[in-house]
Design a protein around this motif. Structure first.
Motif, PDB file in Angstrom:
ATOM      1  N   SER A 110      -7.067 -57.407 108.197  1.00  0.00           N
ATOM      2  CA  SER A 110      -6.826 -56.232 108.997  1.00  0.00           C
ATOM      3  C   SER A 110      -8.041 -55.779 109.721  1.00  0.00           C
ATOM      4  CB  SER A 110      -6.226 -54.812 108.244  1.00  0.00           C
ATOM      5  OG  SER A 110      -7.169 -54.515 107.388  1.00  0.00           O
ATOM      6  N   GLY A 111      -7.771 -55.167 110.875  1.00  0.00           N
ATOM      7  CA  GLY A 111      -8.930 -54.684 111.502  1.00  0.00           C
ATOM      8  C   GLY A 111      -9.872 -53.706 110.820  1.00  0.00           C
ATOM      9  N   ARG A 112      -9.564 -53.173 109.816  1.00  0.00           N
ATOM     10  CA  ARG A 112     -10.326 -51.943 109.142  1.00  0.00           C
ATOM     11  C   ARG A 112     -11.241 -53.033 108.432  1.00  0.00           C
ATOM     12  NH1 ARG A 112     -12.297 -47.213 108.873  1.00  0.00           N
ATOM     13  NH2 ARG A 112     -12.312 -46.166 106.962  1.00  0.00           N
ATOM     14  N   ALA A 113     -10.565 -54.083 107.574  1.00  0.00           N
ATOM     15  CA  ALA A 113     -11.352 -54.823 106.709  1.00  0.00           C
ATOM     16  C   ALA A 113     -12.378 -55.692 107.556  1.00  0.00           C
ATOM     17  CB  ALA A 113     -10.343 -55.890 106.197  1.00  0.00           C
ATOM     18  N   ALA A 114     -12.176 -56.042 108.855  1.00  0.00           N
ATOM     19  CA  ALA A 114     -13.092 -56.948 109.507  1.00  0.00           C
ATOM     20  C   ALA A 114     -14.266 -55.938 109.963  1.00  0.00           C
ATOM     21  CB  ALA A 114     -12.420 -57.421 110.741  1.00  0.00           C
ATOM     22  N   ALA A 115     -14.016 -54.851 110.310  1.00  0.00           N
ATOM     23  CA  ALA A 115     -15.096 -53.867 110.605  1.00  0.00           C
ATOM     24  C   ALA A 115     -16.073 -53.337 109.512  1.00  0.00           C
ATOM     25  CB  ALA A 115     -14.406 -52.401 111.143  1.00  0.00           C
ATOM     26  N   SER A 116     -15.369 -53.424 108.362  1.00  0.00           N
ATOM     27  CA  SER A 116     -16.129 -53.135 107.067  1.00  0.00           C
ATOM     28  C   SER A 116     -16.831 -54.369 106.839  1.00  0.00           C
ATOM     29  CB  SER A 116     -15.181 -52.645 106.018  1.00  0.00           C
ATOM     30  OG  SER A 116     -16.174 -52.852 104.876  1.00  0.00           O
ATOM     31  N   ALA A 117     -16.500 -55.577 106.900  1.00  0.00           N
ATOM     32  CA  ALA A 117     -17.351 -56.874 106.732  1.00  0.00           C
ATOM     33  C   ALA A 117     -18.536 -56.929 107.863  1.00  0.00           C
ATOM     34  CB  ALA A 117     -16.433 -57.873 106.636  1.00  0.00           C
ATOM     35  N   LEU A 118     -17.973 -56.449 109.030  1.00  0.00           N
ATOM     36  CA  LEU A 118     -19.118 -56.676 109.980  1.00  0.00           C
ATOM     37  C   LEU A 118     -20.273 -55.697 109.805  1.00  0.00           C
ATOM     38  CD1 LEU A 118     -17.156 -57.602 113.318  1.00  0.00           C
ATOM     39  CD2 LEU A 118     -18.788 -58.859 112.042  1.00  0.00           C
ATOM     40  N   SER A 119     -20.037 -54.525 109.534  1.00  0.00           N
ATOM     41  CA  SER A 119     -20.677 -53.510 108.968  1.00  0.00           C
ATOM     42  C   SER A 119     -21.694 -53.904 107.975  1.00  0.00           C
ATOM     43  CB  SER A 119     -19.988 -52.239 108.668  1.00  0.00           C
ATOM     44  OG  SER A 119     -20.855 -51.135 108.377  1.00  0.00           O
ATOM     45  N   LYS A 120     -21.241 -54.429 106.939  1.00  0.00           N
ATOM     46  CA  LYS A 120     -22.124 -54.896 105.671  1.00  0.00           C
ATOM     47  C   LYS A 120     -22.939 -55.868 106.180  1.00  0.00           C
ATOM     48  CE  LYS A 120     -18.752 -53.409 102.325  1.00  0.00           C
ATOM     49  NZ  LYS A 120     -17.969 -53.839 101.399  1.00  0.00           N
ATOM     50  N   LEU A 121     -22.309 -56.827 107.194  1.00  0.00           N
ATOM     51  CA  LEU A 121     -23.169 -58.124 107.394  1.00  0.00           C
ATOM     52  C   LEU A 121     -24.378 -57.464 108.468  1.00  0.00           C
ATOM     53  CD1 LEU A 121     -23.211 -61.027 107.193  1.00  0.00           C
ATOM     54  CD2 LEU A 121     -21.732 -61.356 109.302  1.00  0.00           C
ATOM     55  N   THR A 122     -23.992 -56.579 109.249  1.00  0.00           N
ATOM     56  CA  THR A 122     -25.120 -55.926 110.023  1.00  0.00           C
ATOM     57  C   THR A 122     -26.036 -55.108 108.853  1.00  0.00           C
ATOM     58  OG1 THR A 122     -23.581 -55.431 111.670  1.00  0.00           O
ATOM     59  CG2 THR A 122     -25.542 -54.189 111.873  1.00  0.00           C
ATOM     60  N   TRP A 123     -25.909 -54.540 108.305  1.00  0.00           N
ATOM     61  CA  TRP A 123     -26.705 -53.921 107.347  1.00  0.00           C
ATOM     62  C   TRP A 123     -27.586 -55.164 106.490  1.00  0.00           C
ATOM     63  CZ3 TRP A 123     -28.933 -49.392 106.948  1.00  0.00           C
ATOM     64  CH2 TRP A 123     -28.250 -48.415 107.251  1.00  0.00           C
ATOM     65  N   LEU A 124     -27.120 -56.254 105.999  1.00  0.00           N
ATOM     66  CA  LEU A 124     -27.773 -57.248 105.474  1.00  0.00           C
ATOM     67  C   LEU A 124     -28.726 -57.771 106.488  1.00  0.00           C
ATOM     68  CD1 LEU A 124     -27.745 -59.373 102.861  1.00  0.00           C
ATOM     69  CD2 LEU A 124     -26.239 -60.616 104.528  1.00  0.00           C
ATOM     70  N   PHE A 125     -28.369 -58.304 107.866  1.00  0.00           N
ATOM     71  CA  PHE A 125     -29.257 -58.735 108.676  1.00  0.00           C
ATOM     72  C   PHE A 125     -30.612 -57.860 109.015  1.00  0.00           C
ATOM     73  CE2 PHE A 125     -25.696 -61.666 110.425  1.00  0.00           C
ATOM     74  CZ  PHE A 125     -26.189 -62.602 109.624  1.00  0.00           C
ATOM     75  N   ALA A 126     -29.985 -56.440 109.090  1.00  0.00           N
ATOM     76  CA  ALA A 126     -31.053 -55.515 109.432  1.00  0.00           C
ATOM     77  C   ALA A 126     -32.078 -55.566 108.357  1.00  0.00           C
ATOM     78  CB  ALA A 126     -30.513 -54.229 109.785  1.00  0.00           C
ATOM     79  N   VAL A 127     -31.614 -55.612 107.063  1.00  0.00           N
ATOM     80  CA  VAL A 127     -32.545 -55.356 106.044  1.00  0.00           C
ATOM     81  C   VAL A 127     -33.609 -56.583 106.135  1.00  0.00           C
ATOM     82  CG1 VAL A 127     -32.863 -55.187 103.537  1.00  0.00           C
ATOM     83  CG2 VAL A 127     -31.254 -53.779 104.580  1.00  0.00           C
ATOM     84  N   ALA A 128     -32.959 -57.721 106.132  1.00  0.00           N
ATOM     85  CA  ALA A 128     -33.453 -59.178 106.006  1.00  0.00           C
ATOM     86  C   ALA A 128     -34.392 -59.131 107.430  1.00  0.00           C
ATOM     87  CB  ALA A 128     -32.645 -60.327 106.066  1.00  0.00           C
ATOM     88  N   PHE A 129     -34.341 -58.416 108.401  1.00  0.00           N
ATOM     89  CA  PHE A 129     -35.108 -58.490 109.744  1.00  0.00           C
ATOM     90  C   PHE A 129     -36.366 -57.649 109.457  1.00  0.00           C
ATOM     91  CE2 PHE A 129     -36.301 -56.990 113.674  1.00  0.00           C
ATOM     92  CZ  PHE A 129     -36.503 -58.101 114.516  1.00  0.00           C
ATOM     93  N   ILE A 130     -36.120 -56.588 108.867  1.00  0.00           N
ATOM     94  CA  ILE A 130     -37.177 -55.561 108.557  1.00  0.00           C
ATOM     95  C   ILE A 130     -38.108 -56.332 107.575  1.00  0.00           C
ATOM     96  CG2 ILE A 130     -37.778 -53.369 107.561  1.00  0.00           C
ATOM     97  CD1 ILE A 130     -35.281 -52.207 108.956  1.00  0.00           C
ATOM     98  N   CYS A 131     -37.712 -56.875 106.531  1.00  0.00           N
ATOM     99  CA  CYS A 131     -38.351 -57.493 105.410  1.00  0.00           C
ATOM    100  C   CYS A 131     -39.179 -58.656 106.030  1.00  0.00           C
ATOM    101  CB  CYS A 131     -37.692 -58.053 104.376  1.00  0.00           C
ATOM    102  SG  CYS A 131     -36.846 -57.055 103.286  1.00  0.00           S
ATOM    103  N   THR A 132     -38.729 -59.485 107.055  1.00  0.00           N
ATOM    104  CA  THR A 132     -39.592 -60.559 107.766  1.00  0.00           C
ATOM    105  C   THR A 132     -40.528 -59.880 108.758  1.00  0.00           C
ATOM    106  OG1 THR A 132     -37.780 -60.768 109.538  1.00  0.00           O
ATOM    107  CG2 THR A 132     -37.818 -62.282 107.531  1.00  0.00           C
ATOM    108  N   SER A 133     -40.111 -58.819 109.139  1.00  0.00           N
ATOM    109  CA  SER A 133     -41.208 -58.187 109.995  1.00  0.00           C
ATOM    110  C   SER A 133     -42.476 -57.600 109.143  1.00  0.00           C
ATOM    111  CB  SER A 133     -40.600 -56.931 110.819  1.00  0.00           C
ATOM    112  OG  SER A 133     -39.605 -57.197 111.695  1.00  0.00           O
ATOM    113  N   ILE A 134     -42.340 -56.987 108.225  1.00  0.00           N
ATOM    114  CA  ILE A 134     -43.143 -56.457 106.952  1.00  0.00           C
ATOM    115  C   ILE A 134     -43.947 -57.895 106.717  1.00  0.00           C
ATOM    116  CG2 ILE A 134     -43.753 -55.299 105.002  1.00  0.00           C
ATOM    117  CD1 ILE A 134     -41.384 -53.495 105.455  1.00  0.00           C
ATOM    118  N   THR A 135     -43.160 -58.891 106.579  1.00  0.00           N
ATOM    119  CA  THR A 135     -44.118 -60.077 105.763  1.00  0.00           C
ATOM    120  C   THR A 135     -45.122 -60.520 106.813  1.00  0.00           C
ATOM    121  OG1 THR A 135     -42.320 -60.526 104.380  1.00  0.00           O
ATOM    122  CG2 THR A 135     -43.757 -62.273 104.823  1.00  0.00           C
TER     123      THR A 135
END
Length: 124
Positions: A45-70
């Motif tokens: 459903s559209g709601r499940a896809a939005a939730s998955a994209l939101s979680k993927l966004t958070w994952l990429f954002a946290v990984a991006f910040i970690c590589t920035s600090i490194t």
């Protein structure tokens, strides 16, 4: 090691941009419009896809910040040796006035108070 982290950082940046652009806009600004399943097709459903994209966004954002600090920590360790001139092996220019005159030459310095003024030659 620094180059590997930098490549991962750039890939994460591109993935983060792509995931953010794939998300449905809440305000209707640049979004592709509402709709049933959107890019998810009929599988989820559209709601499940939005939730998955939101979680993927958070994952990429946290990984991006970690590589920035490194990368920041690696750059700080590499620059702890001294100035750029020390690493190049070049000597710093002399700070005294007589040393500067030797480096630049007398014709580049402004005339002193004892010098006669420069008068252009006559064209007779």
């Amino acid at each position: 090691m620094e180059n590997v982290i930098l490549v991962i950082h750039l890939i994460l940046a591109l993935c983060l941009i792509a995931v953010v652009l794939l998300q449905r806009s809440e305000g209707g600004g640049l979004g592709m419009g509402g709709g049933g399943g959107g890019a998810a097709g009929g599988l989820v459903s559209g709601r499940a896809a939005a939730s998955a994209l939101s979680k993927l966004t958070w994952l990429f954002a946290v990984a991006f910040i970690c590589t920035s600090i490194t990368l920041t920590i690696i750059a700080a360790k590499n620059s702890a040796g001294g100035s750029v001139l020390d690493r190049l092996g070049a000597d710093a220019p002399a700070s005294s006035s007589e040393g500067a005159g030797d480096l630049l030459g007398d014709d580049l310095l402004p005339p002193s108070a004892g010098d006669e003024p420069l008068v252009p030659p006559r064209a007779d």
